[in-house]
Design an enzyme around this catalytic site. Structure first.
Site, PDB file in Angstrom:
ATOM      1  CD  GLU A 148      -2.489   4.303  -5.715  1.00  0.00           C
ATOM      2  OE1 GLU A 148      -3.452   4.031  -4.979  1.00  0.00           O
ATOM      3  OE2 GLU A 148      -1.474   3.576  -5.808  1.00  0.00           O
ATOM      4  CB  ALA A 151       2.576  -2.329  -0.335  1.00  0.00           C
ATOM      5  CB  SER A 152       3.230   2.318  -0.045  1.00  0.00           C
ATOM      6  OG  SER A 152       2.076   2.449  -0.862  1.00  0.00           O
TER       7      SER A 152
END
Length: 748
Positions: A164, A197-198
């Site tokens: 990503e 989340a990240s």
């Protein structure tokens, strides 16, 4: 809506690409398009020759280029058979907007992200399998073949957070012209992305640090002129450092500290929280705790005190900067990152970096720490009831989405604080998210704080660029963005830029094809990140799906073995027997022939078995199921018809005719018959006799017994088939007619 017709000028030379971003909260289909590079005339050394293909929205009506369904595809982990109905609206949308004549050459990708990464491998495999079957059977869009990457190759798979980041880095530099110009003048942007989340970082280290940097990934693209550009990019991700999981860790730590210093007389589970607006009360259950008492895992009430400065100090330890660094340079949580030179490296942040800056503070764009801190401090210190009242008033004014402008009668009549797209949950967490982003940027990544003692209290975001230039910094070190022009900055755009770049013909026919960055890694075992490769299909996965539907008494734990796998094995064996039973005779014959071929054979027996004795007619070709069998397969499918083998023998020498049995015939040997060319057996003494057509008028006389004994000894004792029995019968002594003319005999 019907797709564009074939003679539409807008379609001339246009190629399409489809990406389904299968996230944790929903799946979003996006249609992109670009002109076929082979139809564009590119002049050497022109500006176009040093540019990438122009990727745009793939529909004539721009609002139709995207379609979303909810919830995320990962929610189908227990019911993968529902993938078809889940994806049907997305696929129908693509079918409606892309002409059927272009379907076969239009690639479609379903790339799953965070939600699918959390599922067990067997559930991942079944969802990907059902997705591949649905897309392949319900459309003619271009899909890869099955490979270790997935059931539809790289077309349907799960991508890592690092992938990503790489695609996002490509999208940012494509939109910001980071790939244009010569190699010496080209300066790329760094990429920052933060979700729930990240958080990811991707950037190209400076020339000074590039040689010593480790874990760099090759990113190759092809410009319109056919030249290849290559960049060495570092990318990494921090799991648990997104805003939602950071908040969970913060709540667990706050409750643990409260319990550790709790008075015995204090019976209320109320924790003061500086990261909430003043007087806001929330009841939260800790997810991450370090138990200090039995109450540390129970729900507590958090009441906001509204102090941005205290929130900064309380959230800083969550960066885990004190964790040992196994390498020479680390940032957060002991993760290696090459040194960043912010005088030459400029970063663009998307997602939460944009939302937390623009949707509440209206400070999206070039980042100014002083202005951002002032806005955050003012927001956190406001009373929660006042924020709720303002939110209701602003929502009734019909703002132009997110920019704070108030519209009435089609005209802007005022400026508010935030648009109607802001939800109450955003207002509740805005103080914490603002503090977390500030800490990640400055304490985590190391972005310098630019403070102007002369005062920038009236500074606006659009003036930061000018200030940076006055300080000799050129472009701002960091800016938050959401779109460039009419294209959103998303990793899906980066994926499509790679696909469009693949279509550009290379200058040299020996040039390496353009591929995804992950496919350029030669040794994946030593790569900085590992691709996600769930099993394509497995019996264990099938067992997991069927076991919940069986009674408890039939479980693996109670029986000691898997009943599902046992039934599958039994069914497989029965099917094998059912298929092989009609061919049992042929299989038996084949096995016997194979066993005979392994044993040492008698040379004369071989000749007899193969039908090479005698001068009879040539055996008919073997047949199978009534049709002629090709010659290479005749040994496996012998003929069902009887094969007549005739042995033509010469009569013995004169001594035998006279009854003198003391003289033995010469040893037999092989010779060719002059008429049919077939090998024949004869004795050396009988070679003088010829085959005659006439018949003697003399009365027949029996052949000598000694000659018949020698002849019968030729037949191998192991020859037992029908043709061999006929041959033995033909050797029985028969009356012979003798001719005085040529003194020869013929067996009748």
């Amino acid at each position: 809506m019907a797709p564009p017709i074939a003679n539409d000028p807008w379609l001339r030379g246009r190629h399409f690409g489809i990406v389904i971003d299968a996230g944790s909260s929903g799946s979003r289909l996006q249609i992109y398009s670009w002109q076929d590079p082979r139809t564009i005339k590119v002049e050497k050394d022109s500006v176009l020759s040093t540019s990438l293909p122009k990727v745009v929205k793939g529909t004539k009506q721009e609002a139709d280029w995207v379609k979303k369904v909810e919830p995320g595809i990962s929610t189908l982990g227990d019911n993968p058979e529902d993938v078809g109905s889940y994806l049907r609206p997305l696929l129908n949308h693509a079918l409606e907007h892309i002409p059927p004549s272009l379907h076969r050459e239009t690639p479609i990708f379903l790339l799953a992200t965070a939600g699918m990464r959390l599922l067990p491998p067997n559930k991942q495999a079944h969802i990907l399998h059902e997705t591949c079957i649905f897309l392949r059977t319900q459309s003619n869009f271009k899909l890869d073949r099955k490979s270790p990457a997935g059931p539809c190759g790289s077309s349907v798979r799960i991508i890592t957070g690092e992938e990503e980041g790489l695609f996002g880095w490509i999208a940012v530099n494509y939109l910001m012209d980071g790939f244009t110009g010569s190699n010496d003048q080209r300066t790329t942007y760094g990429f920052l992305d933060m979700g729930g989340a990240s958080t990811q970082i991707a950037f190209e280290p400076s020339k000074e640090h590039r040689r010593s940097a480790k874990n760099l990934i090759d990113v190759r693209l092809r410009l319109m002129g056919g030249q290849e550009i290559r960049h060495k990019v570092f990318v990494t991700t921090w799991l648990g450092y997104g805003t939602n999981q950071a908040r969970e860790r913060y709540v667990g730590k706050a409750i643990s500290q409260f319990e550790a210093h709790r008075d015995d007389d204090d019976e209320e589970d109320v924790v003061e929280d500086p990261c909430l607006p003043k007087h806001l009360e929330l009841t939260e259950s800790p997810v991450h705790t370090s138990p200090a008492s039995s109450h540390s895992s129970t729900s507590h009430t958090l009441i906001g005190t509204g102090s941005f400065e205290q929130c900064l100090r309380a959230t800083a330890p969550l960066l885990n900067k004190s964790k040992p660094c196994p390498d020479t340079h680390c940032l957060m949580n002991g993760v290696y990152v090459p040194p960043i030179d912010f005088s030459s490296s400029h970063f663009i942040g998307i997602s939460e970096y944009w939302y937390s800056s623009d949707h509440i503070f209206g400070l999206g764009g070039a980042y100014d720490f002083v202005q951002y801190e002032r806005a955050a401090s003012e927001f956190c210190s406001r009373d929660w009831s006042d924020l709720v009242k303002t939110h209701e008033e602003e929502s009734r004014k019909h703002h132009l989405g997110g920019d704070g402008e108030i519209e009435s009668g089609g005209k802007v009549v005022g400026v508010g604080q935030w648009g109607p797209t802001v939800e109450t949950a955003r207002l509740q967490m805005q103080c914490f998210k603002a503090a977390w982003i500030t800490n990640v940027l400055h304490e985590g990544i190391g972005l310098p704080r630019i403070v102007d003692p002369g005062g920038n209290g009236t500074t606006k975001g659009d003036k930061v660029v000018a200030q940076a230039e006055k300080k000799g910094l050129g472009r701002p070190a960091f800016q938050s963005m959401d779109t460039v022009g009419d294209l959103a900055i998303t990793w899906t755009l980066g994926k499509m830029v790679v696909e469009a770049s693949k279509e550009i013909p290379a200058i040299s026919k020996f040039a390496k094809p353009i591929v995804d960055p992950i496919d350029d890694v030669e040794d994946l075992e030593d790569a900085p990140f590992q691709p996600i490769r769930p099993p394509l299909l497995s019996l264990a996965g099938l067992e997991d799906r069927l076991t919940p539907h069986l009674p408890t008494s039939l479980s693996r734990e109670n029986l000691g073995f898997s009943p599902v796998l046992f039934v599958l094995y039994v069914i497989t064996i029965l099917l094998l027997v059912f298929v092989c039973y009609p061919f049992r005779k042929r299989i038996r014959s084949f096995c016997l022939r194979a066993m005979r071929g392994a044993a040492k054979r008698d040379p004369y027996g071989d000749l007899l078995e193969e039908g090479r004795l005698g001068g009879g007619s040539r055996p008919a070709s073997p047949t199978m199921f009534g049709t002629k069998v090709p010659s290479p397969f005749r040994r496996f499918f012998p003929s069902n018809r009887p094969i007549n083998r005739t042995l033509t023998l010469m009569t013995p020498s004169k001594s035998y005719r006279n009854g003198n049995s003391s003289q033995r015939p010469s040893p037999t040997r092989l010779y060719s018959h002059p008429q049919n060319g077939l090998p024949q057996l004869a004795t050396a003494s009988a070679m003088q006799y010829a085959h005659v057509s006439g018949v003697s008028s003399r009365s027949p006389s029996p052949a000598p017994q000694s000659f018949m004994d020698d002849t019968q000894s030729i037949i191998s004792p192991r020859s037992r088939n029908a043709s061999q029995m006929n041959l033995a019968a033909s050797l029985t002594p028969r009356p012979m007619t003798m001719s005085r003319v040529n003194s020869s005999a013929r067996i009748v």
